[in-house]
Design a protein around this motif. Sequence first.
Motif, PDB file in Angstrom:
ATOM      1  N   LYS A 193       0.944  -1.323   0.048  1.00 30.03           N
ATOM      2  CA  LYS A 193      -0.064   0.004  -0.044  1.00 30.03           C
ATOM      3  C   LYS A 193       0.828   1.273   0.044  1.00 30.03           C
ATOM      4  CE  LYS A 193      -3.898   2.309   2.372  1.00 30.03           C
ATOM      5  NZ  LYS A 193      -4.924   2.098   3.620  1.00 30.03           N
ATOM      6  N   ASP A 194       1.932   1.353   0.764  1.00 25.34           N
ATOM      7  CA  ASP A 194       2.660   2.379   1.098  1.00 25.34           C
ATOM      8  C   ASP A 194       3.394   2.689  -0.245  1.00 25.34           C
ATOM      9  OD1 ASP A 194       1.702   3.435   3.396  1.00 25.34           O
ATOM     10  OD2 ASP A 194       3.571   2.266   4.527  1.00 25.34           O
ATOM     11  N   THR A 195       4.101   1.478  -0.905  1.00 25.89           N
ATOM     12  CA  THR A 195       4.619   1.357  -2.157  1.00 25.89           C
ATOM     13  C   THR A 195       4.000   2.191  -3.310  1.00 25.89           C
ATOM     14  OG1 THR A 195       5.940  -0.318  -1.522  1.00 25.89           O
ATOM     15  CG2 THR A 195       6.037   0.038  -3.897  1.00 25.89           C
ATOM     16  N   GLN A 196       2.497   1.849  -3.460  1.00 28.56           N
ATOM     17  CA  GLN A 196       1.822   2.337  -4.446  1.00 28.56           C
ATOM     18  C   GLN A 196       1.515   3.563  -4.279  1.00 28.56           C
ATOM     19  OE1 GLN A 196      -1.041  -0.785  -4.153  1.00 28.56           O
ATOM     20  NE2 GLN A 196      -0.802  -1.280  -6.172  1.00 28.56           N
ATOM     21  N   HIS A 197       1.169   4.261  -3.172  1.00 28.92           N
ATOM     22  CA  HIS A 197       0.883   5.575  -2.780  1.00 28.92           C
ATOM     23  C   HIS A 197       2.054   6.596  -3.058  1.00 28.92           C
ATOM     24  CE1 HIS A 197      -2.389   4.328   0.400  1.00 28.92           C
ATOM     25  NE2 HIS A 197      -2.774   4.556  -0.853  1.00 28.92           N
ATOM     26  N   TYR A 198       3.273   5.951  -2.681  1.00 28.21           N
ATOM     27  CA  TYR A 198       4.696   6.703  -3.175  1.00 28.21           C
ATOM     28  C   TYR A 198       4.678   6.816  -4.548  1.00 28.21           C
ATOM     29  CZ  TYR A 198       9.125   8.673  -2.339  1.00 28.21           C
ATOM     30  OH  TYR A 198      10.372   9.372  -2.319  1.00 28.21           O
ATOM     31  N   MET A 199       4.793   5.588  -5.361  1.00 34.55           N
ATOM     32  CA  MET A 199       4.940   5.557  -6.502  1.00 34.55           C
ATOM     33  C   MET A 199       4.124   6.156  -7.477  1.00 34.55           C
ATOM     34  SD  MET A 199       5.375   2.182  -8.907  1.00 34.55           S
ATOM     35  CE  MET A 199       6.118   1.202  -7.738  1.00 34.55           C
ATOM     36  N   ARG A 200       2.774   6.202  -7.076  1.00 38.58           N
ATOM     37  CA  ARG A 200       1.739   6.867  -8.061  1.00 38.58           C
ATOM     38  C   ARG A 200       2.161   8.400  -8.366  1.00 38.58           C
ATOM     39  NH1 ARG A 200      -2.288   5.400  -5.622  1.00 38.58           N
ATOM     40  NH2 ARG A 200      -2.921   3.652  -6.905  1.00 38.58           N
ATOM     41  N   ILE A 201       2.633   8.863  -7.317  1.00 42.13           N
ATOM     42  CA  ILE A 201       2.956  10.305  -7.320  1.00 42.13           C
ATOM     43  C   ILE A 201       4.205  10.785  -7.978  1.00 42.13           C
ATOM     44  CG2 ILE A 201       3.311  12.498  -5.919  1.00 42.13           C
ATOM     45  CD1 ILE A 201       1.330  11.380  -4.119  1.00 42.13           C
ATOM     46  N   ILE A 202       5.225   9.948  -7.644  1.00 43.13           N
ATOM     47  CA  ILE A 202       6.698  10.131  -8.138  1.00 43.13           C
ATOM     48  C   ILE A 202       6.654   9.907  -9.750  1.00 43.13           C
ATOM     49  CG2 ILE A 202       8.792   8.734  -8.350  1.00 43.13           C
ATOM     50  CD1 ILE A 202       8.624  10.426  -5.977  1.00 43.13           C
ATOM     51  N   LEU A 203       5.668   9.034 -10.241  1.00 42.26           N
ATOM     52  CA  LEU A 203       5.658   9.093 -11.892  1.00 42.26           C
ATOM     53  C   LEU A 203       5.070  10.164 -12.266  1.00 42.26           C
ATOM     54  CD1 LEU A 203       3.920   5.234 -11.921  1.00 42.26           C
ATOM     55  CD2 LEU A 203       6.176   6.050 -12.708  1.00 42.26           C
TER      56      LEU A 203
END
Length: 452
Positions: free
Chosen positions: A141-151
């Motif tokens: 969950k944390d990985t997806q939250h962080y990655m979605r914005i970084i992209l």
Amino acid sequence: MSAPIDKDAARRLRHAYLTETPVPVLIRNLSIPTIISMLISGLYNMADTFFVGRISTEATAAVGVVFSLMAVIQALGFFCGHGSGNYLSRKLGEGQIKEASEMAATGFALAFLLGIAVLAVGQLFLEPLSFLLGATPAILKDTQHYMRIILLGAPCMTSQLVMNNQLRFQGSAVYAMAGLVSGAVLNIALDPLFIFVLGMGVSGAALATVLSQFTGFCVLFAGTRRGANLRIHLRHVRFTSRYLLQIVNGGTPSLFRQGLASVSTIVLNTTAGSLGGEAAIAGMSIVTRVMMLANSALIGFGQGFQPVCSFNYGARLFARVREGFFFCVKFGTAFLVCMASLCFVFAPQIISFFRHDPAVVAVGTAALRYQAAVFPLAAYIIMSNMFLQSIGKGVKASLMAASRNGLFFIPFILLLAPLLGLRGVEMTQMCADVCSFLVAVPLSRSELKKLN
């Protein structure tokens, strides 16, 4: 008519500055801004790790997992930036302004398009990409939250790296520094605001990073419009085989270096997670960030050497190229001996500064000490890679770039982890560095002899 005359005069002055200033003085002048920018960039890369470390071990591990994706994005930026920057610097040394201008615009446009492609693919395959990068169910969950914005920041991240490197290769290290520093300072200020004050957690850390990247992009673009720097215009873009091949030749070493760093990080996260869980991923992620910060000063010093190398090579002043290489190796080795000593002695305190978890500290301390033991070898490795890349020796530079994180790191971790368990994971980078040094010596020596 005054503007073109002023611009031509400024370019003549820059040519004289890069070809006549004593080499140690020139490298010092060009490297101080790049060292500052690299150190501050390293600090803001570590800012997410530090502030997210105040949340949980799982959040720290999630940021470490996404860091490998950021390395891929940076690899594409460095690929276009170093590929176009090396070429345009040599052309400026030869006095070919038109070709240099076309390469500057082409490198920028290619990087922006690649950033858009990463953004689109990443958003479409967010969950499988998270698992591919080494995420576990506990940190998904944390990985997806962080990655979605970084992209979302991928296009700005790739293209700002192009402008930064092109400015450096033109001798405008101060403008290049201004772009990175402005973004870094903003990121460090926004991290605690978004994470804690606004309660956004890991999403806040990602948003702070993206906003800082956009700020750096704007500052760097403004820098390309100043002084004798080459202007980036869409009308100068030339996606011809000639320019694209030059970008590939000069940028492939950077793509290998950064891209394989991402692959090795994925393998590292997956292997560490299978042997020690989230604590092992967090510990190794912290060590990666710490070593990047320690390396950033050396890389900044080497980046001060690169325009000296490529510009003087284009002007056929080979004695200055040799002098600059050996000056950087000697100075860099002495600096890394000091840094390695500090990392070895204070390893537990350094790791616990980021995450005060006994399991994380145990893994991180051992890995940091192993890497510190051979850290001084990195001076010759990095300078050799920059030297080969700057003079246009793409094959040798690519082999050199691939060795540390690809040819040696991945086989070593796959071999040592089953034999020694988590201890083997902690030792892998040390073994890879020793082998990379043994490769760097003959590759660089063969080209240095030709410059006699």
